[in-house]
Design a protein around this motif. Structure first.
Motif, PDB file in Angstrom:
ATOM      1  N   ALA A  92       0.852  -1.195   0.000  1.00 48.19           N
ATOM      2  CA  ALA A  92       0.000   0.000   0.000  1.00 48.19           C
ATOM      3  C   ALA A  92       0.885   1.240   0.000  1.00 48.19           C
ATOM      4  O   ALA A  92       1.966   1.244   0.592  1.00 48.19           O
ATOM      5  CB  ALA A  92      -0.934   0.002   1.206  1.00 48.19           C
ATOM      6  N   GLY A  93       0.413   2.315  -0.658  1.00 47.88           N
ATOM      7  CA  GLY A  93       1.184   3.548  -0.721  1.00 47.88           C
ATOM      8  C   GLY A  93       1.067   4.363   0.552  1.00 47.88           C
ATOM      9  O   GLY A  93       0.234   4.088   1.429  1.00 47.88           O
ATOM     10  N   SER A  94       1.926   5.376   0.665  1.00 50.25           N
ATOM     11  CA  SER A  94       1.919   6.241   1.841  1.00 50.25           C
ATOM     12  C   SER A  94       2.078   7.693   1.418  1.00 50.25           C
ATOM     13  O   SER A  94       2.904   8.017   0.573  1.00 50.25           O
ATOM     14  CB  SER A  94       3.046   5.873   2.804  1.00 50.25           C
ATOM     15  OG  SER A  94       3.142   6.811   3.848  1.00 50.25           O
ATOM     16  N   SER A  95       1.292   8.569   2.064  1.00 51.92           N
ATOM     17  CA  SER A  95       1.406  10.005   1.836  1.00 51.92           C
ATOM     18  C   SER A  95       2.164  10.691   2.961  1.00 51.92           C
ATOM     19  O   SER A  95       2.161  11.914   3.055  1.00 51.92           O
ATOM     20  CB  SER A  95       0.012  10.609   1.703  1.00 51.92           C
ATOM     21  OG  SER A  95      -0.737  10.358   2.881  1.00 51.92           O
ATOM     22  N   SER A  96       2.795   9.918   3.838  1.00 51.91           N
ATOM     23  CA  SER A  96       3.424  10.485   5.025  1.00 51.91           C
ATOM     24  C   SER A  96       4.561  11.431   4.648  1.00 51.91           C
ATOM     25  O   SER A  96       5.491  11.058   3.924  1.00 51.91           O
ATOM     26  CB  SER A  96       3.963   9.375   5.920  1.00 51.91           C
ATOM     27  OG  SER A  96       4.648   9.919   7.027  1.00 51.91           O
ATOM     28  N   PHE A  97       4.492  12.646   5.149  1.00 52.24           N
ATOM     29  CA  PHE A  97       5.553  13.620   4.917  1.00 52.24           C
ATOM     30  C   PHE A  97       6.399  13.837   6.165  1.00 52.24           C
ATOM     31  O   PHE A  97       7.383  14.554   6.125  1.00 52.24           O
ATOM     32  CB  PHE A  97       4.961  14.961   4.472  1.00 52.24           C
ATOM     33  CG  PHE A  97       3.979  15.541   5.449  1.00 52.24           C
ATOM     34  CD1 PHE A  97       4.400  16.345   6.485  1.00 52.24           C
ATOM     35  CD2 PHE A  97       2.632  15.263   5.322  1.00 52.24           C
ATOM     36  CE1 PHE A  97       3.494  16.874   7.384  1.00 52.24           C
ATOM     37  CE2 PHE A  97       1.717  15.790   6.218  1.00 52.24           C
ATOM     38  CZ  PHE A  97       2.151  16.596   7.253  1.00 52.24           C
ATOM     39  N   SER A  98       6.022  13.231   7.290  1.00 51.11           N
ATOM     40  CA  SER A  98       6.791  13.355   8.528  1.00 51.11           C
ATOM     41  C   SER A  98       7.722  12.158   8.642  1.00 51.11           C
ATOM     42  O   SER A  98       7.316  11.069   9.055  1.00 51.11           O
ATOM     43  CB  SER A  98       5.858  13.418   9.745  1.00 51.11           C
ATOM     44  OG  SER A  98       5.078  14.577   9.713  1.00 51.11           O
ATOM     45  N   ASN A  99       8.958  12.350   8.238  1.00 52.66           N
ATOM     46  CA  ASN A  99       9.911  11.240   8.257  1.00 52.66           C
ATOM     47  C   ASN A  99      10.169  10.805   9.691  1.00 52.66           C
ATOM     48  O   ASN A  99      10.035  11.591  10.630  1.00 52.66           O
ATOM     49  CB  ASN A  99      11.206  11.642   7.571  1.00 52.66           C
ATOM     50  CG  ASN A  99      11.934  12.765   8.282  1.00 52.66           C
ATOM     51  OD1 ASN A  99      11.397  13.860   8.414  1.00 52.66           O
ATOM     52  ND2 ASN A  99      13.152  12.508   8.752  1.00 52.66           N
ATOM     53  N   GLN A 100      10.549   9.561   9.873  1.00 55.37           N
ATOM     54  CA  GLN A 100      10.750   9.034  11.205  1.00 55.37           C
ATOM     55  C   GLN A 100      11.986   8.145  11.270  1.00 55.37           C
ATOM     56  O   GLN A 100      12.545   7.736  10.269  1.00 55.37           O
ATOM     57  CB  GLN A 100       9.516   8.249  11.661  1.00 55.37           C
ATOM     58  CG  GLN A 100       9.221   7.025  10.817  1.00 55.37           C
ATOM     59  CD  GLN A 100       7.813   6.487  11.062  1.00 55.37           C
ATOM     60  OE1 GLN A 100       6.897   7.216  11.401  1.00 55.37           O
ATOM     61  NE2 GLN A 100       7.629   5.193  10.869  1.00 55.37           N
ATOM     62  N   PHE A 101      12.374   7.878  12.499  1.00 50.35           N
ATOM     63  CA  PHE A 101      13.485   6.974  12.781  1.00 50.35           C
ATOM     64  C   PHE A 101      13.115   5.569  12.329  1.00 50.35           C
ATOM     65  O   PHE A 101      11.956   5.171  12.402  1.00 50.35           O
ATOM     66  CB  PHE A 101      13.760   7.000  14.285  1.00 50.35           C
ATOM     67  CG  PHE A 101      15.014   6.307  14.720  1.00 50.35           C
ATOM     68  CD1 PHE A 101      16.201   7.011  14.808  1.00 50.35           C
ATOM     69  CD2 PHE A 101      14.999   4.975  15.062  1.00 50.35           C
ATOM     70  CE1 PHE A 101      17.356   6.382  15.229  1.00 50.35           C
ATOM     71  CE2 PHE A 101      16.145   4.333  15.481  1.00 50.35           C
ATOM     72  CZ  PHE A 101      17.323   5.032  15.561  1.00 50.35           C
TER      73      PHE A 101
END
Length: 799
Positions: A139-148
């Motif tokens: 599934a795709g992701s629109s997350s713009f908040s990068n994480q560890f």
């Protein structure tokens, strides 16, 4: 998706209407947990924190680079090499241009890779490309908040060559399959930019048929210290990160992630969990998986406790039977698992008969492949017998809840339905009822408003006084005048009286070019039966309105209140102003009343004032001492951008007996404290430099520092904030706080009256919904004392 980055102008008008401004005429930037995703970063003119801190709190630690990867391999066996030869594959002329529904935070439909691509324990033939510099499987992701990485928070199952908040503006993304053997699939982000920037970035990922992954960087400009570069499996358990929010990338660089050779592998999940032991035992759930490449395997299981006397039992989650040794090697195991298969089991942890509240163990679980005993994985489980306390919170902005927890049982009470406000507060004493208050937002015929509501609960947590609206600002609000009650603070005196303190904010939007704001501090006292006995009274009587260029006009914020043993209520708050030089200037005020409503000070007293352009003062907090109150607050040095905890001492009638001073070596904001039963004071706060909860211990009068500042250890990778401190009759200080990034969890720790850590930080509460959001007090009034309540169930006899 947890939030949208762009909000329409209508949203911002509504936000202004409901959340009134606190400083400089700007909107009050309360943490926004109304969405399923964490609020976006600086695009809303707030900090870079995943959760928007208010205007005073910049996320210092999140701006600190974590550096390059400390290891070049992960437990699964992937390795990285940043010394490989750079050989750019230009596909702009031969590749297919990716199509996104949103050029900002969009992702493609699943795209055929063209061959079977092995990634961790799974094999994929499709992937989704995201605008924000990552690709995902399934599934795709629109997350713009990068994480560890790795982190068990969506999105998982990803490959991130440059995960940041990117925009496909004048640039494009292309993909191309090289079908010659060995096949490879190339994805190129071509001349994309970071959101809010014009600096171009061009980079690519090459997926090879053998499972290797190559990152290449052709063109890198602008801020390169805010991205994540790495890979992560579908569970967020395994991952190999090259960098996180750090410099380390350069044009002409290539990084190769090599897939390991086929091998036996065992995985245990989750990697960390914890539980409070009720009635001497607790039961947790876990899963073990055969994620190797060598066919069927049997996974051996073992447990090691850090404290003597605690026992651990493995139980089949489906049959309820204890796990056995199915292959005769003398070790408990999962039974035979086909390649890719999993088995669920329960872990029952039993405390020794001599265990007491705050006793604690840390259990190391080990899952080992029977095919290759060198292939194993560990997980950590924390279990503690809780000190008694009551916790106020709401879950997914639904019910307003109260949990009462002690060594014997845990009880959850539904206090009121559907929490719509920003914060809530609870207080009580060991020998008295609780007062529980919150904000209740409303909208009626075009008018926005909010009121303070409260209820009185008995010591068992049952309703003694049903919910009452203390304010009725719907009678004042109009379509152009928004009237809100915000930030209620509560306290209970020794004689059973209750007190409430809150801010009344008015917003005049009749002229949008010059929105004006007026605020005041209000106070009320209830008798022991929960009926109004004094007030509500306006303590500040401010008639001025701040609009554009409104200098030297008060805006009040952060009300706090505490009761002392001699039945005095100490009140505190902040007055935020802007001087003619456009400098923020804030003043800390306090007042003292007895439970009859008699003021013991001569009007509100000024405790301290910030230095324009040099310091800021905020986050007041009050702790009862043996002779008055300790007034703690945060000092921000605007030159060094550091935060310290300061305090002053007041006697029983409000005279300053110790002038304000900073705790040496302190760094922090949002403090809370309590006087424990041995008389010592425990004051805790968030340390923004280390992202830990820190604390000090003082003597009963507050004039001697006994220990600290001391940082508590960090439980997991999530950042803490909004600590609340309470006490029990056994001399313990109980600290609870929120997982501030995602609002999934609440944490617990118990200290001795001398500051010794008896139970280190652990999760004690998880949101009940599928995508939970927990909300508790933002002002240190999230927990309260509790003595334990026995439940006795009588059998029914048929007559």
């Amino acid at each position: 998706m947890r939030s949208c980055k762009f909000r329409s102008s209508l949203f911002w008008v509504l936000t202004l209407l409901v959340l009134l401004s606190s400083t400089g005429g700007q909107a009050r930037a309360y943490p926004d947990i109304s969405e399923k995703e964490p609020p976006p970063p600086a695009k809303k003119q707030v900090s870079d924190s995943i959760l928007a801190y208010d205007a005073w709190h910049e996320p210092l630690a999140q701006q600190t680079p974590l550096g390059l990867a400390s290891t070049n391999t992960d437990p699964y066996g992937y390795t990285l090499d940043d010394g490989v030869t750079f050989a750019w594959e230009d596909i702009t002329g031969k590749g297919t241009q990716a199509s996104f529904s949103d050029s900002d935070d969009g992702f493609t439909e699943l795209i055929d890779i063209g061959f079977n691509f092995k990634f961790y324990e799974s094999t994929y033939h499709q992937l989704s490309i995201g605008t924000n510099g990552l690709i995902n499987f399934e599934a795709g992701s629109s997350s713009f908040s990068n994480q560890f990485l790795p982190l068990d928070i969506d999105p998982n199952n990803l490959i991130a060559p440059f995960w940041d908040d990117l925009l496909i503006d004048t640039g494009n993304v292309y993909y191309w399959l090289d079908s010659t053997s060995p096949q490879r699939f190339v994805i190129e982000w071509h001349q994309v930019v970071k959101y809010g920037s014009l600096e171009e970035l061009t980079f690519q990922v090459i997926l090879y048929e053998n499972g290797d992954i190559l990152f290449q960087y052709l063109e890198l400009h602008g801020n390169l210290a805010s991205s994540t570069v790495g890979i992560e499996d579908r569970e967020g358990v395994y991952g190999l990160m090259y960098l996180y929010n750090s410099l380390g990338l350069a044009a002409g660089q290539a990084i190769l992630f090599s897939r390991p050779f086929p091998a036996a592998r065992a995985r245990i999940n989750p990697l960390y969990q914890s539980a409070l032991s009720l009635n001497m035992s607790s039961q947790l759930q876990a899963q073990v998986s055969n994620i190797g490449d060598l066919g069927s395997d049997t996974i051996n299981l073992s447990a090691l406790s850090s404290a003597p006397g605690w026992t651990v039992s493995f139980i089949d989650a489906h049959t309820g039977a204890p796990l056995t040794d199915t292959n005769g090697d003398g070790k408990l195991d999962s039974g035979q698992l086909a390649q890719g298969a999993s088995a669920e089991f329960d872990l029952k942890v039993t405390a020794p008969a001599s265990a007491q509240p705050t006793d604690y163990t840390e259990i190391t679980l080990l899952a080992t492949s029977s095919l290759d005993v060198t292939r194993s994985m560990t997980a950590t489980v924390q279990v503690a017998i809780p000190a008694p306390f009551a916790q106020a919170y709401s879950d997914s902005q639904a019910d307003i809840l109260l949990n009462q927890i002690w060594a014997v049982n845990s009880r959850q009470h539904r206090v009121a339905p559907y929490f719509t406000g920003t914060t809530l507060a609870i207080d009580g004493r060991l020998d008295s009822h609780y007062i529980y208050a919150w904000e209740k937002n409303g909208f009626d015929t075009g008018a926005y408003y909010s009121n303070v509501e409260y209820t009185i609960l008995n010591t068992a947590g049952f309703v003694y006084k049903p919910t009452i609206a203390l304010t009725h600002y719907e009678n004042e609000a109009t379509s152009t005048l928004k009237v809100n009650a915000v930030n209620p603070a509560v306290s209970v005196a020794a004689d059973g009286s209750f007190a409430l303190l809150w801010i009344q904010d008015k917003l005049d939007i009749s002229t949008y070019s010059d929105i004006r704001q007026n605020s005041n501090v209000w106070f009320a006292i209830l008798n022991a039966q929960g009926n109004l006995s004094y007030g509500p009274v306006n303590l500040t009587n401010n008639t001025q309105w701040r609009g554009q260029g409104g200098y030297d006009i008060p805006l009040y914020d952060a009300p706090r209140i505490v009761a002392t043993d001699d039945n005095h209520f100490f009140l505190g708050w902040v007055d935020n102003q802007v001087d003619t030089g456009d400098n923020e200037v804030n003043r800390l005020y306090y007042a003292v009343y007895n439970t009859a409503g008699v003021e013991l000070t001569d009007d509100p007293q000024l405790l301290s004032q910030s230095e324009a352009g040099s310091t800021l003062l905020f986050d007041p907090n009050l702790v009862s001492t043996n002779s008055g109150a300790l007034f703690a607050y945060t000092v921000k040095n605007q030159l060094s951008q550091t935060y310290s905890i300061a305090y002053a001492l007041l006697d029983s009638t409000g005279n300053v007996t110790r002038n304000p001073a900073i705790f040496p070596g302190s760094s922090g904001w949002r403090s809370d404290g309590a006087r424990v039963s041995n008389g010592n004071l425990v004051l805790a706060w968030t340390n923004p430099m280390t992202d830990h909860i820190a604390y000090v211990v003082l003597n009963s009068s507050g004039d001697t520092l006994l220990s600290g500042p001391t940082d508590l250890p960090l439980a997991g990778m999530r950042k803490p904030d909004y600590v609340s401190v309470t006490y029990d009759e056994l001399g313990h200080a109980i600290l609870t706080w929120l997982d501030v990034e995602w609002n999934d969890f609440m944490y617990y720790a118990a200290l001795g009256g001398d500051g010794s850590v008896l139970t280190p930080p652990m999760i004690f509460l998880k949101g009940a919904s599928e995508n939970p959001l927990i909300q508790t007090s933002f002002s240190g009034q999230g927990n309260a004392p509790y003595v334990g309540f026995w439940e006795v169930f009588l059998s029914l006899v048929k007559r």
